[in-house]
Design a protein around this motif. Structure first.
Motif, mmCIF file in Angstrom:
data_model
loop_
_atom_site.group_PDB
_atom_site.id
_atom_site.type_symbol
_atom_site.label_atom_id
_atom_site.label_comp_id
_atom_site.label_asym_id
_atom_site.label_seq_id
_atom_site.Cartn_x
_atom_site.Cartn_y
_atom_site.Cartn_z
ATOM 1 N N TYR A 132 0.831 -1.206 0.000
ATOM 2 C CA TYR A 132 0.000 0.000 0.000
ATOM 3 C C TYR A 132 0.865 1.255 0.000
ATOM 4 C CZ TYR A 132 -4.241 -2.718 0.722
ATOM 5 O OH TYR A 132 -5.286 -3.592 0.576
ATOM 6 N N GLY A 133 1.965 1.227 0.726
ATOM 7 C CA GLY A 133 2.883 2.369 0.723
ATOM 8 C C GLY A 133 3.402 2.660 -0.668
ATOM 9 N N LEU A 134 3.837 1.632 -1.374
ATOM 10 C CA LEU A 134 4.318 1.812 -2.751
ATOM 11 C C LEU A 134 3.206 2.315 -3.669
ATOM 12 C CD1 LEU A 134 6.575 -1.343 -3.165
ATOM 13 C CD2 LEU A 134 7.334 1.047 -3.203
ATOM 14 N N ALA A 135 2.025 1.729 -3.539
ATOM 15 C CA ALA A 135 0.905 2.126 -4.395
ATOM 16 C C ALA A 135 0.498 3.580 -4.165
ATOM 17 C CB ALA A 135 -0.289 1.206 -4.153
ATOM 18 N N LEU A 136 0.703 4.069 -2.956
ATOM 19 C CA LEU A 136 0.334 5.449 -2.629
ATOM 20 C C LEU A 136 1.475 6.429 -2.866
ATOM 21 C CD1 LEU A 136 -1.711 4.715 0.606
ATOM 22 C CD2 LEU A 136 -2.597 5.412 -1.631
ATOM 23 N N GLY A 137 2.599 5.912 -3.371
ATOM 24 C CA GLY A 137 3.705 6.799 -3.741
ATOM 25 C C GLY A 137 4.766 6.980 -2.681
ATOM 26 N N TYR A 138 4.733 6.185 -1.637
ATOM 27 C CA TYR A 138 5.753 6.253 -0.586
ATOM 28 C C TYR A 138 6.832 5.223 -0.897
ATOM 29 C CZ TYR A 138 2.087 8.851 1.755
ATOM 30 O OH TYR A 138 1.111 9.780 2.069
ATOM 31 N N GLU A 139 7.767 5.625 -1.745
ATOM 32 C CA GLU A 139 8.794 4.698 -2.221
ATOM 33 C C GLU A 139 9.835 4.377 -1.167
ATOM 34 O OE1 GLU A 139 10.386 6.821 -5.488
ATOM 35 O OE2 GLU A 139 8.521 6.770 -6.611
ATOM 36 N N ASP A 140 10.134 5.347 -0.344
ATOM 37 C CA ASP A 140 11.223 5.243 0.621
ATOM 38 C C ASP A 140 10.726 4.580 1.906
ATOM 39 O OD1 ASP A 140 13.441 5.607 2.201
ATOM 40 O OD2 ASP A 140 13.691 7.717 1.681
ATOM 41 N N LEU A 141 11.438 3.583 2.364
ATOM 42 C CA LEU A 141 11.046 2.929 3.617
ATOM 43 C C LEU A 141 11.086 3.886 4.801
ATOM 44 C CD1 LEU A 141 12.703 -0.570 3.262
ATOM 45 C CD2 LEU A 141 10.274 -0.044 3.297
ATOM 46 N N ASN A 142 11.860 4.958 4.695
ATOM 47 C CA ASN A 142 11.881 5.947 5.777
ATOM 48 C C ASN A 142 10.510 6.584 5.965
ATOM 49 O OD1 ASN A 142 14.613 5.519 6.235
ATOM 50 N ND2 ASN A 142 15.226 7.144 4.822
#
Length: 115
Positions: free
Chosen positions: A77-87
């Motif tokens: 979900y993070g990737l799909a919402l544009g949060y590429e960075d694990l930070n």
């Protein structure tokens, strides 16, 4: 020409006994409301469950705070919402919208408006 506003709500799959409703009244706001549509699709096609089945969890069960499913869901979900960075997930772990997407029942989820 006036803008026509409709005070309707969007109802999504519930989280346990909690109702999930998208309102457009300007209350608590998130820009990640599209994630709820992803969650709806996932619940119908079971993509996350198929991804989770690819992992073998070798962790000590007594030391586990988050299931493999929660971890995979958070990342997808993070990737799909544009949060590429694990930070980004350091801040997102407090986000009630992401908690809802992941399926966390531990966090209190307040009403959220979408824009």
């Amino acid at each position: 020409m006036n803008t026509e506003c409709k005070p309707e709500q969007l109802e999504f799959q519930s989280l346990g006994r909690r109702e999930v409703i998208g309102r457009f009244d300007g209350g608590r706001i998130t820009s990640d409301g599209g994630g709820l549509l992803l969650r709806e699709v996932d619940q119908r096609i079971g993509l996350l469950d198929r991804l989770v089945a690819c992992f073998t969890d070798h962790r000590n069960p007594e030391s586990i705070e988050h299931s493999v499913r929660d971890l995979v869901a958070q990342r997808v979900y993070g990737l799909a919402l544009g949060y590429e960075d694990l930070n980004d997930h350091d801040d997102l772990r407090k986000d009630s919208t992401l908690a809802l997407l992941v399926g966390s029942k531990r966090q209190t989820i307040s009403p959220i408006a979408f824009f």
